[in-house]
Scaffold this motif. Structure first.
Motif, PDB file in Angstrom:
ATOM      1  N   HIS A 182       0.826  -1.198   0.000  1.00 22.36           N
ATOM      2  CA  HIS A 182       0.000   0.000   0.000  1.00 22.36           C
ATOM      3  C   HIS A 182       0.871   1.263   0.000  1.00 22.36           C
ATOM      4  O   HIS A 182       1.524   1.555  -0.983  1.00 22.36           O
ATOM      5  CB  HIS A 182      -0.986  -0.065   1.169  1.00 22.36           C
ATOM      6  CG  HIS A 182      -1.918  -1.233   1.062  1.00 22.36           C
ATOM      7  ND1 HIS A 182      -2.971  -1.270   0.179  1.00 22.36           N
ATOM      8  CD2 HIS A 182      -1.915  -2.437   1.694  1.00 22.36           C
ATOM      9  CE1 HIS A 182      -3.610  -2.430   0.283  1.00 22.36           C
ATOM     10  NE2 HIS A 182      -2.981  -3.160   1.194  1.00 22.36           N
ATOM     11  N   THR A 183       0.911   2.004   1.067  1.00 25.37           N
ATOM     12  CA  THR A 183       1.585   3.304   1.084  1.00 25.37           C
ATOM     13  C   THR A 183       3.062   3.206   0.717  1.00 25.37           C
ATOM     14  O   THR A 183       3.579   4.047  -0.037  1.00 25.37           O
ATOM     15  CB  THR A 183       1.441   3.947   2.473  1.00 25.37           C
ATOM     16  OG1 THR A 183       0.054   3.999   2.831  1.00 25.37           O
ATOM     17  CG2 THR A 183       2.031   5.348   2.487  1.00 25.37           C
TER      18      THR A 183
ATOM     19  N   LYS B  98      -4.134  11.336   0.431  1.00 28.67           N
ATOM     20  CA  LYS B  98      -3.861  10.540  -0.766  1.00 28.67           C
ATOM     21  C   LYS B  98      -2.845  11.260  -1.642  1.00 28.67           C
ATOM     22  O   LYS B  98      -2.984  12.446  -1.929  1.00 28.67           O
ATOM     23  CB  LYS B  98      -5.142  10.292  -1.565  1.00 28.67           C
ATOM     24  CG  LYS B  98      -4.900   9.426  -2.818  1.00 28.67           C
ATOM     25  CD  LYS B  98      -6.179   9.064  -3.554  1.00 28.67           C
ATOM     26  CE  LYS B  98      -6.821  10.240  -4.230  1.00 28.67           C
ATOM     27  NZ  LYS B  98      -7.833   9.835  -5.245  1.00 28.67           N
TER      28      LYS B  98
ATOM     29  N   SER C 159      -0.959  10.767  -5.422  1.00 29.57           N
ATOM     30  CA  SER C 159      -1.027  10.018  -6.673  1.00 29.57           C
ATOM     31  C   SER C 159       0.097  10.425  -7.611  1.00 29.57           C
ATOM     32  O   SER C 159       0.592  11.560  -7.568  1.00 29.57           O
ATOM     33  CB  SER C 159      -2.372  10.247  -7.369  1.00 29.57           C
ATOM     34  OG  SER C 159      -3.444   9.796  -6.566  1.00 29.57           O
TER      35      SER C 159
ATOM     36  N   TYR D  83      -8.204  12.225   2.331  1.00 32.02           N
ATOM     37  CA  TYR D  83      -8.863  10.993   1.864  1.00 32.02           C
ATOM     38  C   TYR D  83      -9.748  10.399   2.954  1.00 32.02           C
ATOM     39  O   TYR D  83      -9.334  10.260   4.115  1.00 32.02           O
ATOM     40  CB  TYR D  83      -7.792   9.971   1.462  1.00 32.02           C
ATOM     41  CG  TYR D  83      -8.370   8.741   0.797  1.00 32.02           C
ATOM     42  CD1 TYR D  83      -8.804   8.776  -0.519  1.00 32.02           C
ATOM     43  CD2 TYR D  83      -8.478   7.540   1.496  1.00 32.02           C
ATOM     44  CE1 TYR D  83      -9.340   7.655  -1.135  1.00 32.02           C
ATOM     45  CE2 TYR D  83      -9.002   6.405   0.890  1.00 32.02           C
ATOM     46  CZ  TYR D  83      -9.428   6.475  -0.427  1.00 32.02           C
ATOM     47  OH  TYR D  83      -9.958   5.360  -1.041  1.00 32.02           O
TER      48      TYR D  83
ATOM     49  N   LEU E 254      -9.675   2.250   2.154  1.00 33.01           N
ATOM     50  CA  LEU E 254      -8.213   2.176   2.124  1.00 33.01           C
ATOM     51  C   LEU E 254      -7.703   1.036   1.251  1.00 33.01           C
ATOM     52  O   LEU E 254      -6.532   1.031   0.874  1.00 33.01           O
ATOM     53  CB  LEU E 254      -7.674   2.024   3.551  1.00 33.01           C
ATOM     54  CG  LEU E 254      -7.809   3.265   4.437  1.00 33.01           C
ATOM     55  CD1 LEU E 254      -7.433   2.936   5.871  1.00 33.01           C
ATOM     56  CD2 LEU E 254      -6.961   4.402   3.902  1.00 33.01           C
TER      57      LEU E 254
ATOM     58  N   VAL F 213      -7.715   2.427  -3.266  1.00 31.01           N
ATOM     59  CA  VAL F 213      -7.206   3.776  -3.495  1.00 31.01           C
ATOM     60  C   VAL F 213      -6.775   3.896  -4.956  1.00 31.01           C
ATOM     61  O   VAL F 213      -6.036   3.058  -5.461  1.00 31.01           O
ATOM     62  CB  VAL F 213      -6.004   4.073  -2.574  1.00 31.01           C
ATOM     63  CG1 VAL F 213      -5.536   5.510  -2.757  1.00 31.01           C
ATOM     64  CG2 VAL F 213      -6.380   3.807  -1.124  1.00 31.01           C
TER      65      VAL F 213
ATOM     66  N   SER G  13      -1.560   5.235  -6.597  1.00 31.88           N
ATOM     67  CA  SER G  13      -1.950   6.119  -5.505  1.00 31.88           C
ATOM     68  C   SER G  13      -1.730   5.401  -4.183  1.00 31.88           C
ATOM     69  O   SER G  13      -1.866   4.178  -4.094  1.00 31.88           O
ATOM     70  CB  SER G  13      -3.427   6.515  -5.615  1.00 31.88           C
ATOM     71  OG  SER G  13      -3.688   7.169  -6.834  1.00 31.88           O
TER      72      SER G  13
ATOM     73  N   VAL H  90      -2.157   6.130   0.347  1.00 29.36           N
ATOM     74  CA  VAL H  90      -2.647   6.994   1.416  1.00 29.36           C
ATOM     75  C   VAL H  90      -1.608   7.063   2.518  1.00 29.36           C
ATOM     76  O   VAL H  90      -1.218   6.037   3.087  1.00 29.36           O
ATOM     77  CB  VAL H  90      -3.988   6.490   1.980  1.00 29.36           C
ATOM     78  CG1 VAL H  90      -4.408   7.315   3.196  1.00 29.36           C
ATOM     79  CG2 VAL H  90      -5.063   6.566   0.906  1.00 29.36           C
TER      80      VAL H  90
END
Length: 517
Positions: free
Chosen positions: A46-47, A236, A238, A281, A285, A288, A320, A322
């Motif tokens: 993810h992030t 968020k 991107s 955001y 989750l 995204v 993208s 978060v």
């Protein structure tokens, strides 16, 4: 990796397999703690794999007077570069000066401060540049005649996460991917946790719990852990990837009239990476994605500076993520602090929650986290990661070395002489991805044929097997978009071919297990 264990006893359970969780697991395992890390998806999915791919002090944070954060990040910049010179490299940034921005003398003063906030061993300082006669000026519109150049670094963010987890594993940690921590119960001296995975459930008893769930940290803290605290602001960011807009090795830092900063970075040889946005955001989750407005925003900013104009139709890939930022009084997402906070809770078995943070400060964050955890568990082992290489980074020996950064290309040439049968482009990619671990990948092989089936152009069975066996890869997405960026280069259908290969591999292993006595 991740055995079907019914019960595990450990010193520390880390929930979250992003950069902070992986770095904490690595540090703690290196100090002799028994560590379990669980991640509900893939490592860094993810992030941590949705960043701008930079190891940097955060020049733009100076305008928000975040001197402490910038100093901390700058001090870490060369430490990280030396620890993993295969997945990181110095990068020079060009900042074109626009008449609508701050006066040139003020920008120059800011860059001088940036140069001096922390020692630099091998990164060159900033300087003014005449863009009319400079290679970095050619792709720009002619009105950008003057600019500034300064140093930071580039990193393969997803591989940074994996290498931290790999080092933790090699030091005894148990890394469980695709494993959700569904419930935890606090006792005076330990935590009881239930971990759910494809093969069932695993119970973990841990003396300490680390909440490193990133954007999910507050939800986990208040839900599963039933604790208080953890105010987060979810932002968020991107990025878009377009065909290459310039051929020189510099990156750009552009300022939009609205005050936001956007980077344009050479990417994967044939592309330019442009980002990031900053948008509050509140959505799902797990789903995204970039919006049309964000895509248009990034294209318009690029078009403000570059001669070659782009639009949404030029975007070949976008991503993208978060970011979970510590809640503060900032009115805009761009102004919200990127610093981190470690929240300690000793009302029962120890609980540490990690709030905020960034790639560049992850090693230091982990060190500070374990500096608190280890004594709380009765262990006094000293910090060690500042003088240690990440797996594959020991090009010049066990100790991190500036030479490994400055002489990486010479090291690659030595590998070409060592493996003359390997196509140069393939060897170069292996060297950048695996560093000295190329020896594990190529062990016993003396020809391209011995790499096995070419599952997709440039992806051989030997590499896919290595990634599954050593780096927790379980799907085509893991391999094509996180362990590598081959997904940008391969033809349509490559992911289906790879997933079919992985499925056949899984069935073969399951059959072997069934036949075992």
């Amino acid at each position: 990796m991740g055995d079907n264990l019914n019960r595990i006893e450990c010193d520390m359970l880390v929930v979250g397999g992003g950069i902070n969780g992986a770095a904490i697991a690595r540090d703690a395992a290196g100090r002799g703690l028994r560590v379990v890390l669980c991640e509900k998806d893939d490592l860094g999915q993810h992030t941590s794999s949705a960043s701008s791919k930079l190891i940097h002090g955060g020049l733009r944070y100076l305008e928000h007077y975040a001197f402490g954060l910038v100093r901390k990040a700058l001090a870490e910049r060369e430490v990280l570069l030396k620890s993993a010179p295969h997945i990181m490299r110095p990068l020079r940034f060009v900042m074109p000066h626009d008449s609508g921005q701050r006066p040139a003398w003020m920008i120059r003063a800011g860059l001088m401060l940036y140069d001096r906030l922390a020692p630099r061993e091998f990164l060159p300082g900033s300087e003014s540049v005449d863009l009319i006669g400079h290679a970095a000026g050619k792709p720009l519109k002619r009105r950008f005649a003057r600019g500034f150049v300064y140093s930071d670094g580039w990193v393969d963010d997803a591989r940074l996460v994996v290498l931290n987890a790999l080092d933790a594993s090699e030091r005894g940690a148990t890394i469980l991917t695709h494993t959700l921590c569904s419930a935890v119960e606090r006792h005076p001296g330990h935590w009881s946790a239930t971990l759910r995975h494809a093969l069932g459930q695993t119970r973990v008893n841990a003396r300490c719990l680390v909440n490193a769930a990133g954007p999910w940290a507050a939800r986990f803290l208040h839900g599963a852990a039933g604790a208080q605290g953890g105010a987060l602001r979810l932002i968020k960011g991107s990025h878009i990837v377009v065909p290459r807009l310039f051929e020189h090795p510099y990156a750009y830092i552009f300022q939009h009239p609205d005050g936001r900063i956007v980077f344009a970075i050479p990417y994967e040889g044939a592309f330019t990476l442009i980002g990031t946005t900053d948008v509050d955001y509140r959505g799902d989750l797990d789903k995204v994605a970039i919006s049309a407005d964000e895509t248009n925003y990034l294209c318009q900013l690029a078009n403000r500076y570059f001669v070659r104009q782009i639009g949404p139709g030029d975007v070949v890939w976008s991503y993208s993520g978060v970011r979970a930022l510590v809640e503060d009084a900032a009115s805009s997402a761009a102004a919200a602090t990127r610093d981190y906070r470690l929240e300690h809770d000793t009302h029962g078995a120890p609980l540490l929650s990690v709030l905020g943070g960034k790639l560049t400060t992850s090693r230091k964050l982990a060190e500070q986290a374990v500096d608190w955890i280890a004594p709380a568990l009765g262990r006094r082992a000293a910090a060690w990661t500042a003088q240690a290489c990440l797996p594959g980074g020991d090009l010049m020996g066990a100790q991190p070395a500036s030479r490994a950064v400055l002489e990486f290309d010479l090291w690659v040439k030595r590998q070409q002489a060592r493996y003359p049968w390997l196509p140069p482009a393939l060897l170069s990619r292996y060297a950048r991805a695996y560093g000295t671990l190329i020896e594990v990948l190529l062990a016993g092989r003396k020809s391209v044929a011995e790499l096995g089936e070419e599952i997709a152009p440039g992806l051989y069975a030997a590499e896919a097997e290595y990634l599954c066996r050593h780096e927790w890869a379980a799907s085509a997405e893991d391999i094509l978009w996180r362990r590598s960026k081959l997904g940008l280069h391969l033809p349509p259908g490559a992911a289906r071919q790879l997933d079919a290969w992985l499925d056949a591999r899984h069935r073969a292993q399951a059959g072997e297990g069934a036949d075992a006595p």
